[in-house]
Scaffold this active site. Structure first.
Site, PDB file in Angstrom:
ATOM      1  N   HIS A 292       7.311   1.592  -8.018  1.00 13.03           N
ATOM      2  CA  HIS A 292       7.465   2.699  -7.078  1.00 13.03           C
ATOM      3  C   HIS A 292       8.389   3.762  -7.663  1.00 13.03           C
ATOM      4  O   HIS A 292       9.460   3.446  -8.181  1.00 13.03           O
ATOM      5  CB  HIS A 292       8.069   2.201  -5.749  1.00 13.03           C
ATOM      6  CG  HIS A 292       7.112   1.417  -4.923  1.00 13.03           C
ATOM      7  ND1 HIS A 292       7.513   0.557  -3.929  1.00 13.03           N
ATOM      8  CD2 HIS A 292       5.751   1.364  -4.931  1.00 13.03           C
ATOM      9  CE1 HIS A 292       6.459   0.010  -3.360  1.00 13.03           C
ATOM     10  NE2 HIS A 292       5.377   0.489  -3.959  1.00 13.03           N
TER      11      HIS A 292
ATOM     12  N   HIS B 156      -5.096  -5.462  -1.856  1.00 14.42           N
ATOM     13  CA  HIS B 156      -3.803  -4.773  -1.870  1.00 14.42           C
ATOM     14  C   HIS B 156      -2.774  -5.503  -1.006  1.00 14.42           C
ATOM     15  O   HIS B 156      -1.570  -5.404  -1.257  1.00 14.42           O
ATOM     16  CB  HIS B 156      -3.970  -3.335  -1.373  1.00 14.42           C
ATOM     17  CG  HIS B 156      -2.869  -2.426  -1.833  1.00 14.42           C
ATOM     18  ND1 HIS B 156      -2.598  -2.192  -3.173  1.00 14.42           N
ATOM     19  CD2 HIS B 156      -1.947  -1.710  -1.147  1.00 14.42           C
ATOM     20  CE1 HIS B 156      -1.572  -1.365  -3.282  1.00 14.42           C
ATOM     21  NE2 HIS B 156      -1.148  -1.062  -2.076  1.00 14.42           N
TER      22      HIS B 156
END
Length: 307
Positions: free
Chosen positions: A278, A252
């Site tokens: 997002h 990540h």
């Protein structure tokens, strides 16, 4: 869920179904909601001495909420996890109160403990590139080595989540100039694919012993099934030990590095938000803080100090 009344259990299942169908919550998110609210309802049953139906739940007090939070924190749950649990419980109770026409504003006003947002931990640009080169050295099997390199190149070069990269199928290759990725909550985004990523995947496919089939996984494990995130994490852990990188150098972190390095190069925050998928710009704005923090580190090291 044996300690929960049938009415409360049915209400919880209906709410969870709504979260999945209407709000597009992922399986992992729904599972987390189920655990959090189930734990809350089980505690309230013990706290009150009997299983609580819908009407008793609508009469919960702020004191009841504080007792649950104190109990939960006493189990070693940190502030961040406590805030997540409280958010799930309040969301369920808000939905239930709207359905029942009840007023529970005092309960919904219960506040979670404050916590400091952790900033993403990206790798430096040279470290990210070196990590990609080093992970290719972790396997004696050439096709496995090129597979792992291709996965990390996608994470860093395209900002994919590990689940998104490993969720690609044979029909997605050869990689096009742009990829359509369905991320969290069913949100679709279009991502440019850099030549290095296309080349890395093509090289892997040339060496992969398993046939490329439209409905089969693009990235395969050694037995031919879909490559698991844990396998990539373990391989990257070996590579970071060789490079002397911190434990934060995870798959990540490659996505974090993608965002931070784009921002450092003058990338537009809104564009980066779209590339990352997002839902909120505030999430993407954390990378602004990362960039400022790195700038201050450079400043502190380079600025001449008075003698």
């Amino acid at each position: 869920m044996s300690l929960i009344s049938p009415a409360a259990r049915a209400a919880l299942e209906a709410w969870l179904a709504g979260q999945k169908a209407l709000r597009g919550a992922s399986e992992n998110t729904v599972d987390a909601y189920a655990r959090d609210v189930t734990g809350f309802l089980a505690f309230i049953t013990e706290h009150k001495g009997e299983a609580q139906g819908i009407k008793p739940l609508m009469k919960l007090s702020v004191s009841d909420m504080r007792s649950w939070m104190a109990f939960t924190r006493g189990q070693g749950i940190g502030p961040r996890s406590m805030a997540r649990k409280l958010s799930a419980v309040k969301s369920f109770l808000r939905w239930l109160s709207e359905r029942e026409g009840a007023e529970i504003s005092a309960v919904l006003a219960a506040r979670a403990p404050r916590f400091q947002n952790k900033l993403p931990r990206p790798l430096a640009e040279d470290a990210a590139r070196t990590m990609i080169d080093t992970i290719e050295l972790q396997s004696l099997k050439a096709w496995v080595a090129t597979r792992d390199m291709a996965v990390l190149t996608l994470l860093y070069g395209c900002g994919l989540r590990i689940s998104e990269a490993l969720g690609l199928d044979g029909r997605d290759a050869p990689l096009p100039d742009v990829l359509r990725i369905v991320g969290k909550g069913g949100k679709e985004r279009v991502i440019p694919v850099i030549p290095a990523a296309r080349d890395a995947v093509a090289r892997y496919l040339d060496l992969c012993p398993w046939p490329k089939e439209p409905g089969a996984p693009l990235f395969r494990g050694v037995r031919g099934g879909r490559l698991a995130p844990r396998a990539v994490q373990k391989t990257m852990a070996r590579a970071r030990m060789q490079l002397g990188l911190p434990a934060s150098a995870t798959p990540h972190a490659m996505r974090h590095s993608f965002a931070t390095h784009l921002l450092s190069a003058g990338g537009d925050l809104r564009a980066i938000q779209e590339l990352l998928g997002h839902a909120s710009l505030s999430t993407t704005q954390t990378y602004t803080s990362v960039d400022q923090a790195r700038l201050m580190e450079v400043y502190d090291k380079a600025h001449p100090k008075a003698g």
